[in-house]
Enzyme design. Structure first.
Site, PDB file in Angstrom:
ATOM      1  N   HIS A  14       0.848  -1.045   0.091  1.00  0.00           N
ATOM      2  CA  HIS A  14       0.189  -0.092   0.006  1.00  0.00           C
ATOM      3  C   HIS A  14       0.890   1.274   0.062  1.00  0.00           C
ATOM      4  O   HIS A  14       1.635   1.568   0.976  1.00  0.00           O
ATOM      5  CB  HIS A  14      -0.948   0.082   1.150  1.00  0.00           C
ATOM      6  CG  HIS A  14      -1.759   1.210   1.342  1.00  0.00           C
ATOM      7  ND1 HIS A  14      -2.565   1.543   0.208  1.00  0.00           N
ATOM      8  CD2 HIS A  14      -1.957   2.260   2.405  1.00  0.00           C
ATOM      9  CE1 HIS A  14      -3.393   2.886   0.378  1.00  0.00           C
ATOM     10  NE2 HIS A  14      -2.815   2.869   1.711  1.00  0.00           N
ATOM     11  N   ASP A  16       1.489   4.811   0.084  1.00  0.00           N
ATOM     12  CA  ASP A  16       1.248   6.576   0.302  1.00  0.00           C
ATOM     13  C   ASP A  16       2.216   7.113  -0.164  1.00  0.00           C
ATOM     14  O   ASP A  16       3.583   6.937   0.493  1.00  0.00           O
ATOM     15  CB  ASP A  16       1.237   6.552   1.846  1.00  0.00           C
ATOM     16  CG  ASP A  16      -0.064   5.775   2.514  1.00  0.00           C
ATOM     17  OD1 ASP A  16      -1.213   5.902   2.216  1.00  0.00           O
ATOM     18  OD2 ASP A  16       0.101   4.919   3.334  1.00  0.00           O
ATOM     19  N   ASP A 126      -7.831   1.959   1.704  1.00  0.00           N
ATOM     20  CA  ASP A 126      -7.691   2.619   3.026  1.00  0.00           C
ATOM     21  C   ASP A 126      -8.413   4.199   2.530  1.00  0.00           C
ATOM     22  O   ASP A 126      -8.072   5.257   3.507  1.00  0.00           O
ATOM     23  CB  ASP A 126      -6.150   2.914   3.165  1.00  0.00           C
ATOM     24  CG  ASP A 126      -6.038   3.639   4.606  1.00  0.00           C
ATOM     25  OD1 ASP A 126      -7.112   3.200   5.415  1.00  0.00           O
ATOM     26  OD2 ASP A 126      -5.075   3.977   4.989  1.00  0.00           O
ATOM     27  N   HIS A 351      -5.470  10.086   0.114  1.00  0.00           N
ATOM     28  CA  HIS A 351      -5.999  10.325   1.156  1.00  0.00           C
ATOM     29  C   HIS A 351      -4.990  11.061   2.562  1.00  0.00           C
ATOM     30  O   HIS A 351      -5.514  11.600   3.205  1.00  0.00           O
ATOM     31  CB  HIS A 351      -6.559   9.100   1.880  1.00  0.00           C
ATOM     32  CG  HIS A 351      -5.708   7.890   1.793  1.00  0.00           C
ATOM     33  ND1 HIS A 351      -5.817   6.960   0.677  1.00  0.00           N
ATOM     34  CD2 HIS A 351      -4.779   7.540   2.527  1.00  0.00           C
ATOM     35  CE1 HIS A 351      -4.806   6.024   1.018  1.00  0.00           C
ATOM     36  NE2 HIS A 351      -4.237   6.239   2.108  1.00  0.00           N
TER      37      HIS A 351
END
Length: 924
Positions: A14, A16, A126, A351
């Protein structure tokens, strides 16, 4: 014989892009990860695949540093070992606009298609809550599933299908959008790291898999068990093949597969033999205690949200429509520039970026990206308006002689529009190329006579306006075929009320010498805005609204159409905030302080034929910060709901200046507030009591006016019930309703105070990132000058049909104006690209599809009842007379679909389902 249970291990990370480290530090780690991935795929044929987190920007970021590895990367993508797409970035869906969500999907598909394969996975691992229209958007894009981590409470198999709306018996469920679209939902019930770091050692693996298999089976509806082998920024597990060999040896009753989403989803679909829970609409963790929804990211670093709102509006609501009209006139549609501008903007949409929940360095870089994207949009707008203005027939102003100064006002919204407009006009120019000495140039420009002029519309009717002499100004042209052309000019600014400018169209005006060749016709009867002030009140009033301002600066608003009165609007509230960038936490036992009863200074600051405004000044003070206990609690990473800090007794000034303005043509009251924030650890909101009896309210979300309960569920423990909004929130009932529209203020709450008060968050000042560690973020205190804009719109109780929601959407869009000359042209001096009608239907966008080259328009049904959308050609701009007859139904990916029947007399009529997103294409 019973089939073996299957453990699907999906390797992923994941990613980010920026978060607790600045972007470039994460970037370096990404390059290392991708290098390791390619090496692993090169050397281990049993390492079947690796999912790139559903976002194609990872490819761009990697190849920016490692362009020499493009062929290796392409090879594994085409072999299916690196599935990519469907998104460009993993956005926060609630904080990015409807169209931004679609551009993200479109660009992700566009980028992935260059490699030949698009992973059709509705991936939201997420997202801080999931939008209700996701099932419809995914279905229109050919995606029949959604894989997500938040918003639904799994109950575990108990032989009963959960039917409470936001609970699911299994990790598999049916997710249904408000239009009825359904997708297979896969909930990460044990999160997206439940298969990370699989042991190779047999003893460790036995302990690991006993626990993991039991946890997965607790929620799974089939024997197809999902294990996500990775986590946030998780490096590649290079010994996974050996670890799976160990697992197969230990558990002969289990088929361990190094899988991918395509195979896993197919296996789940074929293995389903029982009823699944149906979860409907928005997934906002409604059936939880409310402490970990991360909803207050909607108010973290509000300045980012405001910049994002403007950036999105400039691209989707201004630049794209204008570029489309210019394209109809023969100008190239700049797909390349739009792609660059959108991608630059969307780099701020992950996000942890747009949510304002990263370290300070991340958000400093975001400001630059917002500027870069907006500058491209503004350049496209300038090029487009020049092409359009040159095509407008302004010869109607020729009778006023050479002194006539025509200009064009553009309405790029989907409805006819009225409102106050400003334009700066160059009355006369002297170019440096003329060779005159600069002092002489300046003397001549200063001597230009600007007296004796009036503003007229295309019919020659005088329009009341305010003229501000801007004096001597420098400017320059940048011709396509010459060197830059600097000049000095005499410039004025005109402010006036533009009335009924056609939807997706324009109206022409000119500032002319009165009596030069033709006298202006008398001004049309305008609705004046009355103003009156006494010792204890001040009044604003036009045909539709009456506003009475009290001594404390709060005001009562009367809707003269319905007779409904909304009392005590515009009170400011301040509380402490000992939470973090993710979540708000008021100190225990603290009472909010407000401006109610605090005497304000009130003065009339503007009164004209088109607008009247009052300034309200509160000389207020609030606690300076949280106390020393808070610093200790942060350092010790005390979970924020358990913090006991209070605010200090020391006070600092918080002088709030509010300007409320009412224009002659407006059914809304505009409010602008500003203050210099010098306090820390606090929240400022503005309150709008409605006194409307209703258990629900309506709020603008993504392609949806969502209906939400005023009261949270029984499980909700958090005293705060703040929520996300896009353009507006509306509390309405049989007696009427009140819409509060905003610009980039994404957090609101409908208070449980007996008055159904709408509370809009203006500012939240916090000092740490929060989440999993100790990350100070002093810039999240947002010290310094702050400014906010709202619009208050009363209505008859039906915001969609009354036009109140349309006004709120128009509030999001800046007016566009451009000066031109007197000339003939193919465009009438007033007109719009097309005409449409549809009660309860909202216009969303107009652009040109890169795939087909056709114009693409989009609407959505704001209501949960069926509607009809009618379209007709206005003949605006001439061109291909048969173009409009080639209408067709499209989708969110803007593909050419089924033809729509068009008649010469009545145009086209489309049935629109409840909450349906409708996209229509046609040849220009």
């Amino acid at each position: 014989m019973a089939s073996k249970r299957k453990a699907h291990i999906i390797s992923h990370t994941h990613w980010d892009r920026e978060w607790y480290l600045p972007y470039e530090k994460h970037h370096v780690l990404l390059v290392k990860l991708m290098d390791t991935l390619l090496h692993t795929l090169d050397t281990d044929p049993d390492f079947k695949s690796f999912y790139l987190d559903g976002q194609t920007i990872i490819l761009e970021d990697y190849l920016q540093v490692r362009p020499e590895n493009r062929e290796r990367l392409e090879k594994y993508i085409k072999e299916g070992r690196i599935p990519i797409g469907p998104w460009y970035i993993l956005q926060d869906a609630f904080l990015t606009s409807s169209e931004a969500n679609l551009r993200n999907l479109q660009l992700g598909h566009q980028d992935a298609s260059r490699y030949g394969i698009i992973a059709k996975v509705g991936y939201f691992p997420d997202t801080f809550g999931n939008i209700g229209q996701a099932p419809q958007i995914l279905r229109q894009a050919g995606i029949d599933n959604a894989v997500f981590g938040r918003g639904v409470k799994p109950t575990g198999f108990n032989n009963t299908v959960a039917d409470t709306g936001y609970e699911s018996s299994f990790s598999e469920l049916q997710w249904e959008g408000p239009d009825g679209s359904r997708v297979l939902g896969i909930l990460f019930a044990n999160w997206y790291c439940n298969g990370m770091e699989v042991p190779v050692d047999e003893q460790e693996a036995k302990i690991y898999w006993d626990k993991k298999l039991e946890e997965a089976e607790k929620y799974a509806a089939t024997g197809e068990l999902l294990f996500m082998n990775g986590c946030d920024h998780q490096p590649i597990q290079q010994d996974l093949s050996a670890a799976l060999a160990t697992a197969r040896k230990l558990y002969p009753d289990t088929d361990f597969i190094h899988s991918n989403f395509e195979d896993y989803l197919a296996a789940v679909n074929s293995g389903l033999d029982r009823e699944l829970s149906v979860v409907k609409g928005e997934l906002r963790s409604q059936r939880t205690d409310g402490w970990s929804t991360l909803v207050n990211t909607a108010s973290a670093r509000v300045y980012l949200k405001q910049m994002n709102q403007l950036g999105q509006a400039m691209l989707e609501k201004v630049a794209e429509p204008l570029a489309t009209i210019a394209h109809k006139l023969g100008q190239e549609y700049p797909h390349h520039l739009f792609t660059y501008a959108w991608k630059t903007l969307m780099q701020n949409h992950p996000h942890d970026s747009i949510c304002g929940c990263s370290v300070d360095e991340v958000h400093r870089e975001m400001v630059t990206r917002f500027d870069k994207s907006r500058h491209v949009a503004e350049t496209i707008v300038a090029d487009s308006t020049q092409a359009i203005a040159e095509a407008v027939d302004t010869s109607v102003f020729a009778s006023y002689g050479e002194a006539a100064l025509p200009f064009v006002v553009y309405n790029t919204t989907g409805w006819d529009r009225s409102g106050v407009v400003e334009i700066e006009l160059d009355v006369e120019r002297l170019y440096f190329r003329e060779g005159l000495p600069l002092p002489e140039v300046n003397r001549r420009m200063n001597a230009v006579d600007i007296s004796g002029r009036v503003l007229v519309d295309h019919n020659g009717a005088a329009v009341a306006c305010f003229v501000q002499d801007l004096g001597l100004q420098f400017g320059y042209d940048l011709p396509d075929d010459k060197f830059r052309q600097p000049y000095m000019c005499r410039r004025v600014k005109l402010t006036f009320d533009a009335v009924n400018v056609p939807a997706l169209g324009l109206s022409s005006y000119a500032w002319v010498r009165n009596g030069a060749g033709a006298d202006a016709a008398p001004a049309s009867e305008a609705t004046a805005v009355a103003a009156a002030q006494s010792a204890d009140s001040a009044v604003l009033e036009n045909e539709w609204l009456h506003v009475a301002i009290g001594e404390d600066g709060s005001f009562d608003l009367t809707d003269k159409q319905s007779g409904q009165v909304y009392r005590g609007l515009g009170v400011y509230e301040n509380t402490g905030d000992i939470g973090n960038e993710y979540m708000y936490k008021q100190p225990d036992g603290e009472q909010a302080i407000t401006t109610q009863g605090v005497k304000a200074a009130i003065r009339l600051v503007e009164q004209s034929a088109y607008r009247t405004a009052y300034e309200i000044v509160h000389e207020w003070a609030v606690p300076a910060s949280a106390d020393e206990t808070f610093e200790i609690e942060k350092q010790e990473a005390v979970y924020y709901p358990e913090r006991k800090a209070q605010r200090v007794a020391d006070m600092v000034p918080l002088t709030i200046k509010t300007v409320i303005a009412l224009s002659s043509s407006s059914r809304s009251l505009d409010l602008q507030a500003s203050f210099n924030n010098q306090a820390k650890d606090h929240r400022v909101r503005v309150l709008f009591p409605t006194d409307v009896e209703t258990a629900v309210h309506h709020v603008d979300s993504i392609f949806e006016v969502a209906v939400r309960d005023n009261e949270p569920s029984a499980e909700w423990e958090n005293p705060s019930n703040t929520q996300h909004q896009q353009a507006f929130v509306d509390v309405s009932g049989e007696q009427g309703g009140l819409v509060v529209a905003n610009l980039g203020l994404n957090e609101y709450e409908v208070l449980r105070d007996g008055r159904n008060t709408i509370a809009v968050t203006l500012l939240r000042s916090v000092s740490e990132l929060g989440d999993w560690g100790v990350f100070p973020t002093p810039e999240a205190q947002c010290l310094g000058e702050q400014s906010f804009r709202l619009s208050i719109i009363p209505h008859n109780g039906d915001g969609a049909s009354s036009g109140a929601y349309a006004q709120a959407y128009q509030f999001q869009v800046p007016w566009t104006v451009s000066q031109t000359a007197v000339h003939a042209g193919v465009l009438a001096p007033v007109g719009g690209l097309l005409a449409w009608e549809g009660e309860g239907v909202a216009f969303s966008s107009l652009k040109v599809s890169q795939q087909s080259g056709d114009a693409v328009l989009r609407w959505f049904n704001m209501k949960q009842q069926a509607a009809e959308l009618s379209l007709s050609d206005t003949g605006f701009g001439g061109g291909n007379a048969d173009a409009f007859k080639q209408l067709y139904k499209s989708d969110v990916l803007e593909r050419v679909g089924e033809a729509i029947e068009v008649s010469a007399e009545q145009g086209a009529a489309l049935a629109v389902g409840p909450c349906e997103i409708v996209t229509v294409g046609f040849k220009l």
